[in-house]
Write a protein that holds these residues in place. Structure first.
Motif, PDB file in Angstrom:
ATOM      1  N   ILE A 113       0.813  -1.221   0.000  1.00 40.73           N
ATOM      2  CA  ILE A 113       0.000   0.000   0.000  1.00 40.73           C
ATOM      3  C   ILE A 113       0.845   1.270   0.000  1.00 40.73           C
ATOM      4  CG2 ILE A 113      -2.081  -1.016   1.029  1.00 40.73           C
ATOM      5  CD1 ILE A 113      -1.160   0.108   3.771  1.00 40.73           C
ATOM      6  N   LEU A 114       2.065   1.184   0.541  1.00 41.05           N
ATOM      7  CA  LEU A 114       2.863   2.414   0.694  1.00 41.05           C
ATOM      8  C   LEU A 114       4.242   2.320   0.044  1.00 41.05           C
ATOM      9  CD1 LEU A 114       1.738   3.245   4.330  1.00 41.05           C
ATOM     10  CD2 LEU A 114       1.498   4.783   2.381  1.00 41.05           C
ATOM     11  N   VAL A 115       4.371   1.494  -0.997  1.00 43.58           N
ATOM     12  CA  VAL A 115       5.708   1.353  -1.609  1.00 43.58           C
ATOM     13  C   VAL A 115       6.139   2.615  -2.352  1.00 43.58           C
ATOM     14  CG1 VAL A 115       5.706  -1.171  -1.767  1.00 43.58           C
ATOM     15  CG2 VAL A 115       4.815   0.174  -3.687  1.00 43.58           C
ATOM     16  N   LEU A 116       5.179   3.486  -2.704  1.00 44.87           N
ATOM     17  CA  LEU A 116       5.550   4.732  -3.404  1.00 44.87           C
ATOM     18  C   LEU A 116       5.707   5.910  -2.444  1.00 44.87           C
ATOM     19  CD1 LEU A 116       3.261   4.610  -6.595  1.00 44.87           C
ATOM     20  CD2 LEU A 116       5.574   3.722  -6.304  1.00 44.87           C
ATOM     21  N   GLU A 117       5.492   5.661  -1.149  1.00 46.02           N
ATOM     22  CA  GLU A 117       5.511   6.763  -0.174  1.00 46.02           C
ATOM     23  C   GLU A 117       6.932   7.202   0.170  1.00 46.02           C
ATOM     24  OE1 GLU A 117       5.570   8.763   3.648  1.00 46.02           O
ATOM     25  OE2 GLU A 117       6.294   6.718   3.379  1.00 46.02           O
ATOM     26  N   ASP A 118       7.868   6.239   0.171  1.00 48.07           N
ATOM     27  CA  ASP A 118       9.258   6.526   0.563  1.00 48.07           C
ATOM     28  C   ASP A 118      10.093   6.815  -0.687  1.00 48.07           C
ATOM     29  OD1 ASP A 118      12.007   6.280   1.381  1.00 48.07           O
ATOM     30  OD2 ASP A 118      11.350   5.154   3.145  1.00 48.07           O
ATOM     31  N   GLU A 119      10.657   8.004  -0.728  1.00 46.63           N
ATOM     32  CA  GLU A 119      11.439   8.413  -1.910  1.00 46.63           C
ATOM     33  C   GLU A 119      12.601   7.454  -2.189  1.00 46.63           C
ATOM     34  OE1 GLU A 119      13.769  12.319  -3.737  1.00 46.63           O
ATOM     35  OE2 GLU A 119      13.171  12.309  -1.618  1.00 46.63           O
ATOM     36  N   ARG A 120      13.192   6.904  -1.114  1.00 50.64           N
ATOM     37  CA  ARG A 120      14.327   5.980  -1.296  1.00 50.64           C
ATOM     38  C   ARG A 120      13.884   4.722  -2.034  1.00 50.64           C
ATOM     39  NH1 ARG A 120      15.927   4.765   4.595  1.00 50.64           N
ATOM     40  NH2 ARG A 120      13.658   4.643   4.695  1.00 50.64           N
ATOM     41  N   LEU A 121      12.669   4.253  -1.742  1.00 46.47           N
ATOM     42  CA  LEU A 121      12.127   3.083  -2.451  1.00 46.47           C
ATOM     43  C   LEU A 121      11.827   3.437  -3.906  1.00 46.47           C
ATOM     44  CD1 LEU A 121       9.611   1.457   0.087  1.00 46.47           C
ATOM     45  CD2 LEU A 121      11.714   0.431  -0.795  1.00 46.47           C
ATOM     46  N   ARG A 122      11.201   4.594  -4.089  1.00 43.78           N
ATOM     47  CA  ARG A 122      10.859   5.018  -5.466  1.00 43.78           C
ATOM     48  C   ARG A 122      12.102   5.093  -6.345  1.00 43.78           C
ATOM     49  NH1 ARG A 122       7.796   9.030  -2.753  1.00 43.78           N
ATOM     50  NH2 ARG A 122       9.151  10.715  -3.520  1.00 43.78           N
ATOM     51  N   ASN A 123      13.179   5.570  -5.758  1.00 42.66           N
ATOM     52  CA  ASN A 123      14.409   5.736  -6.539  1.00 42.66           C
ATOM     53  C   ASN A 123      15.016   4.412  -7.008  1.00 42.66           C
ATOM     54  OD1 ASN A 123      14.231   8.494  -6.345  1.00 42.66           O
ATOM     55  ND2 ASN A 123      15.625   8.667  -4.600  1.00 42.66           N
ATOM     56  N   LEU A 124      14.610   3.313  -6.383  1.00 39.84           N
ATOM     57  CA  LEU A 124      15.121   1.996  -6.779  1.00 39.84           C
ATOM     58  C   LEU A 124      14.276   1.361  -7.885  1.00 39.84           C
ATOM     59  CD1 LEU A 124      15.912   0.465  -3.248  1.00 39.84           C
ATOM     60  CD2 LEU A 124      17.575   1.319  -4.913  1.00 39.84           C
ATOM     61  N   MET A 125      13.109   1.963  -8.166  1.00 44.77           N
ATOM     62  CA  MET A 125      12.162   1.342  -9.100  1.00 44.77           C
ATOM     63  C   MET A 125      12.383   1.797 -10.541  1.00 44.77           C
ATOM     64  SD  MET A 125       8.700   1.831  -6.842  1.00 44.77           S
ATOM     65  CE  MET A 125       8.656   1.321  -5.122  1.00 44.77           C
ATOM     66  N   ASP A 126      12.190   0.845 -11.453  1.00 42.53           N
ATOM     67  CA  ASP A 126      12.219   1.167 -12.883  1.00 42.53           C
ATOM     68  C   ASP A 126      10.840   1.602 -13.362  1.00 42.53           C
ATOM     69  OD1 ASP A 126      14.999   0.043 -14.010  1.00 42.53           O
ATOM     70  OD2 ASP A 126      14.272  -1.288 -12.433  1.00 42.53           O
ATOM     71  N   ILE A 127       9.813   0.984 -12.786  1.00 42.49           N
ATOM     72  CA  ILE A 127       8.429   1.311 -13.150  1.00 42.49           C
ATOM     73  C   ILE A 127       7.608   1.410 -11.865  1.00 42.49           C
ATOM     74  CG2 ILE A 127       6.374   0.630 -14.477  1.00 42.49           C
ATOM     75  CD1 ILE A 127       8.164  -1.200 -16.131  1.00 42.49           C
ATOM     76  N   LYS A 128       6.782   2.464 -11.793  1.00 41.54           N
ATOM     77  CA  LYS A 128       5.938   2.664 -10.611  1.00 41.54           C
ATOM     78  C   LYS A 128       4.466   2.626 -11.041  1.00 41.54           C
ATOM     79  CE  LYS A 128       8.294   6.529  -9.757  1.00 41.54           C
ATOM     80  NZ  LYS A 128       9.476   6.356 -10.619  1.00 41.54           N
ATOM     81  N   LEU A 129       3.717   1.701 -10.455  1.00 48.96           N
ATOM     82  CA  LEU A 129       2.296   1.545 -10.792  1.00 48.96           C
ATOM     83  C   LEU A 129       1.431   1.906  -9.601  1.00 48.96           C
ATOM     84  CD1 LEU A 129       2.166  -2.019 -12.409  1.00 48.96           C
ATOM     85  CD2 LEU A 129       2.591   0.142 -13.531  1.00 48.96           C
ATOM     86  N   PHE A 130       0.292   2.516  -9.877  1.00 49.65           N
ATOM     87  CA  PHE A 130      -0.698   2.753  -8.827  1.00 49.65           C
ATOM     88  C   PHE A 130      -2.020   2.183  -9.323  1.00 49.65           C
ATOM     89  CE2 PHE A 130      -3.884   4.868  -6.303  1.00 49.65           C
ATOM     90  CZ  PHE A 130      -3.280   5.067  -5.061  1.00 49.65           C
ATOM     91  N   VAL A 131      -2.577   1.251  -8.557  1.00 46.78           N
ATOM     92  CA  VAL A 131      -3.849   0.638  -8.921  1.00 46.78           C
ATOM     93  C   VAL A 131      -4.960   1.459  -8.266  1.00 46.78           C
ATOM     94  CG1 VAL A 131      -5.214  -1.477  -8.941  1.00 46.78           C
ATOM     95  CG2 VAL A 131      -2.716  -1.616  -9.053  1.00 46.78           C
ATOM     96  N   ASP A 132      -5.788   2.070  -9.101  1.00 48.16           N
ATOM     97  CA  ASP A 132      -6.752   3.068  -8.635  1.00 48.16           C
ATOM     98  C   ASP A 132      -8.166   2.522  -8.771  1.00 48.16           C
ATOM     99  OD1 ASP A 132      -7.537   5.516  -7.679  1.00 48.16           O
ATOM    100  OD2 ASP A 132      -7.564   6.480  -9.638  1.00 48.16           O
ATOM    101  N   THR A 133      -8.802   2.264  -7.643  1.00 52.23           N
ATOM    102  CA  THR A 133     -10.145   1.686  -7.644  1.00 52.23           C
ATOM    103  C   THR A 133     -11.047   2.500  -6.727  1.00 52.23           C
ATOM    104  OG1 THR A 133      -9.163  -0.483  -8.046  1.00 52.23           O
ATOM    105  CG2 THR A 133     -11.423  -0.483  -7.252  1.00 52.23           C
ATOM    106  N   ASP A 134     -12.304   2.651  -7.132  1.00 58.65           N
ATOM    107  CA  ASP A 134     -13.262   3.450  -6.351  1.00 58.65           C
ATOM    108  C   ASP A 134     -13.317   2.984  -4.889  1.00 58.65           C
ATOM    109  OD1 ASP A 134     -13.908   4.958  -8.516  1.00 58.65           O
ATOM    110  OD2 ASP A 134     -15.688   3.815  -9.054  1.00 58.65           O
TER     111      ASP A 134
END
Length: 211
Positions: A113-134
């Motif tokens: 749920i929070l893998v995109l919250e920490d900038e250090r984690l984001r910087n390790l990613m090649d692709i960042k996905l967010f699954v958006d549901t009502d």
């Protein structure tokens, strides 16, 4: 050529369908070198905290996660070194004594749920996905899952959702959508988005001469 593994971050609220998206991507690369790492495995060790206090743990807050250990483990996997993944025991609200050995792979899907919250984690990613549901769909999915799989009562699920899950989603999870490269509506049912993702991952792997 950069031969480091590809890291794909898959985020979204509880019940958004991020696990379905993760499974769909994973299944498309079956037979290839791929692994899934769940952020849920990296809840903080609370063995030094009294049990009564542990019961109050807010699992939807960024501070519940041991991102330092997760980042350390991801860096090891990026260097093709194995890790000992922690196992979290929800019955005692802390880490168990067990660990699971995880061998490095060419593709790493990091889901939570929070893998995109920490900038250090984001910087390790090649692709960042967010699954958006009502929100109503997410709540219904969570409600049925918690009652069926976790033996919860309707009242306890509703109370937790109103008191914790919803405010935490609005405060911490929803804002991370802005960091996503791709926003996937409706999770695992969105076959077009998943096909696009698979093609993109294949392209990156080919560029890195991995596939």
């Amino acid at each position: 050529m950069d031969k480091k593994p590809v890291i794909i971050g898959v985020s979204g609220g509880s019940g958004s369908g991020k696990t379905s998206v993760t499974k769909a991507i994973y299944n498309n690369f079956k037979g290839h070198s791929i692994l899934v790492l769940e952020q849920d495995s990296y809840y903080k060790d609370q063995s030094d905290v009294p049990f009564e206090e542990r019961l109050k743990t807010n699992y939807d807050h960024p501070l519940a996660f041991d991102n330092d250990l997760l980042i350390e483990h991801l860096k090891k996997l990026l260097n093709y070194e194995p890790i000992e993944k922690p196992v979290y025991d929800y019955t005692i609200h802390t880490r168990s004594n067990e660990t699971i050995r995880v061998e490095p792979k060419n593709v790493i899907i990091l889901e939570g749920i929070l893998v995109l919250e920490d900038e250090r984690l984001r910087n390790l990613m090649d692709i960042k996905l967010f699954v958006d549901t009502d929100p109503d769909l997410r709540f219904i999915r969570r409600l049925t899952r918690d009652i069926k799989e976790r033996g919860r009562t309707l009242e306890s699920v509703v109370e937790q959702y109103i008191q914790v899950v919803r405010p935490m989603h609005n405060q911490f999870i929803e804002p991370t959508k802005r960091y996503a490269d791709i926003i996937i509506p409706e999770g695992g049912q969105n076959h077009v988005a998943i096909d696009l993702m698979v093609t993109k991952i294949q392209t990156i792997l080919e560029q890195k001469s991995i596939l």
